[in-house]
Write an enzyme that holds these catalytic residues in place. Structure first.
Site, PDB file in Angstrom:
ATOM      1  N   HIS A  38      40.106  49.808  42.348  1.00  0.00           N
ATOM      2  CA  HIS A  38      39.159  48.722  42.099  1.00  0.00           C
ATOM      3  C   HIS A  38      37.844  48.964  42.819  1.00  0.00           C
ATOM      4  O   HIS A  38      37.783  49.691  43.808  1.00  0.00           O
ATOM      5  CB  HIS A  38      39.739  47.395  42.600  1.00  0.00           C
ATOM      6  CG  HIS A  38      40.567  46.682  41.584  1.00  0.00           C
ATOM      7  ND1 HIS A  38      40.582  45.313  41.460  1.00  0.00           N
ATOM      8  CD2 HIS A  38      41.424  47.149  40.641  1.00  0.00           C
ATOM      9  CE1 HIS A  38      41.400  44.966  40.483  1.00  0.00           C
ATOM     10  NE2 HIS A  38      41.928  46.057  39.967  1.00  0.00           N
ATOM     11  N   GLU A 107      38.755  46.552  33.484  1.00  0.00           N
ATOM     12  CA  GLU A 107      38.437  45.131  33.487  1.00  0.00           C
ATOM     13  C   GLU A 107      37.005  44.922  33.961  1.00  0.00           C
ATOM     14  O   GLU A 107      36.467  45.703  34.750  1.00  0.00           O
ATOM     15  CB  GLU A 107      39.426  44.362  34.369  1.00  0.00           C
ATOM     16  CG  GLU A 107      39.572  44.895  35.773  1.00  0.00           C
ATOM     17  CD  GLU A 107      40.728  44.244  36.519  1.00  0.00           C
ATOM     18  OE1 GLU A 107      40.831  43.011  36.485  1.00  0.00           O
ATOM     19  OE2 GLU A 107      41.513  44.982  37.135  1.00  0.00           O
TER      20      GLU A 107
END
Length: 321
Positions: A38, A107
């Site tokens: 991330h 995402e």
């Protein structure tokens, strides 16, 4: 026998702790490890998000046996697929071929940082297919020139490759991603014990390929306290991937989390000091046909307590399963 893994969740612990945690996981006998990749944590309260590939390089040197894996990396915007292939090949060499490249379409939370906006789901899937094709071709060790609708590579080549091709695991849920996983993947990644998904993957890819699942857990000496702790840090996961992939920042996840009742978290997350709920949750993955389940202990400061619980009670119970 279902293999049980440990997840280095980069969103909740600093880089040095992540490495020491995976060393401990190896010493306790976890079968494999995975790491998230991330740029942001889901919640500001989680407070971390180091560069996963640096953590993997350190983990490759600090461990000897435990397999490593990204869970998962997106190669469509923040990283170019040619760079992902190079990183994966390097970690595979450093780890003596203990590395599997887990890939997904990504995402908004992490990919928007490069300033290119967030494409619609159909465009993301098309970009992902092109990225996977570039990566798998580069793993063959030849020059690759590729002209896709969204992504391109020009005379790219990897010079440091492991002796054996880097395995690729692909996150699949819908029809298109599942077909991509069956066509290009050596394994499937999913976040729910979906029996039909595992069955369709076996039918399309051929039985015998690994299928990885993920299970969030929250150890605590009191079940109710552990549930409240999990609800505070894991409610963001309740809406499912269709929502999670679209939210742009931690504040958005926090706003949604406030609407999720603790009972909804309890239905997804085994909590407390009794190993039996954990065993039952892993059993659901096993019965759905999954070969690997990665446990995610919620909360960076609870890792040591979780490891003590895993050593004394949880792992012995899971080995009986």
């Amino acid at each position: 026998m279902t293999q049980v893994g440990y997840m280095m969740m980069c969103e909740q612990a600093p880089p040095k702790q992540l490495v020491s945690d995976v060393v401990r996981a190896e010493s306790l006998g976890f079968d494999f490890s995975v790491t998230s990749d991330h740029y942001f944590p889901w919640l500001e309260e989680q407070g971390h998000s180091p560069y996963a590939w640096a953590v993997l390089g350190a983990a490759a040197q600090a461990t000897e046996r435990i397999p490593l894996m990204t869970f998962v990396t997106s190669p469509i915007m923040r990283y170019h697929p040619a760079v992902v292939a190079q990183k994966a090949a390097t970690v595979a060499v450093l780890s003596d071929e203990r590395f599997t490249l887990g890939l997904g379409a990504g995402e908004n939370l992490n990919e928007h940082v490069v300033g290119k906006g967030w494409p619609s789901a159909d465009v993301r899937q098309a970009m992902f297919e092109e990225a996977v094709e570039i990566i798998t071709r580069l793993f063959e060790g030849k020059y690759v020139t590729y002209r896709g609708k969204y992504l391109s590579a020009y005379r790219a080549k990897l010079y440091d490759l492991p002796e054996n091709r880097v395995p690729v695991a692909i996150a699949g849920a819908g029809k298109r991603s599942l077909e991509l996983a069956a066509r290009h993947g050596d394994a499937l990644v999913a976040v729910q014990p979906d029996r039909e998904l595992a069955k369709r993957f076996d039918e399309k890819a051929g039985a015998g390929k690994p299928k990885y699942g993920q299970l969030p857990v929250c150890y605590g000496t009191e079940a109710e306290e552990a549930l409240q702790y999990a609800a505070r840090l894991w409610s963001w996961a309740a809406p499912g991937w269709g929502v999670l992939s679209e939210l742009p920042g931690p504040s958005n996840f926090a706003a949604y989390s406030r609407l999720v009742p603790p009972e909804e978290v309890a239905a997804q997350v085994p909590c407390g000091p009794d190993p039996e709920p954990y065993v039952q949750a892993v059993r659901r993955y096993r019965d759905a046909g999954f070969t690997h389940v990665a446990l995610v202990q919620i909360g960076g400061e609870r890792q040591n307590a979780f490891f003590d619980f895993a050593e004394k009670e949880l792992l012995p119970a899971l080995r009986e399963l």
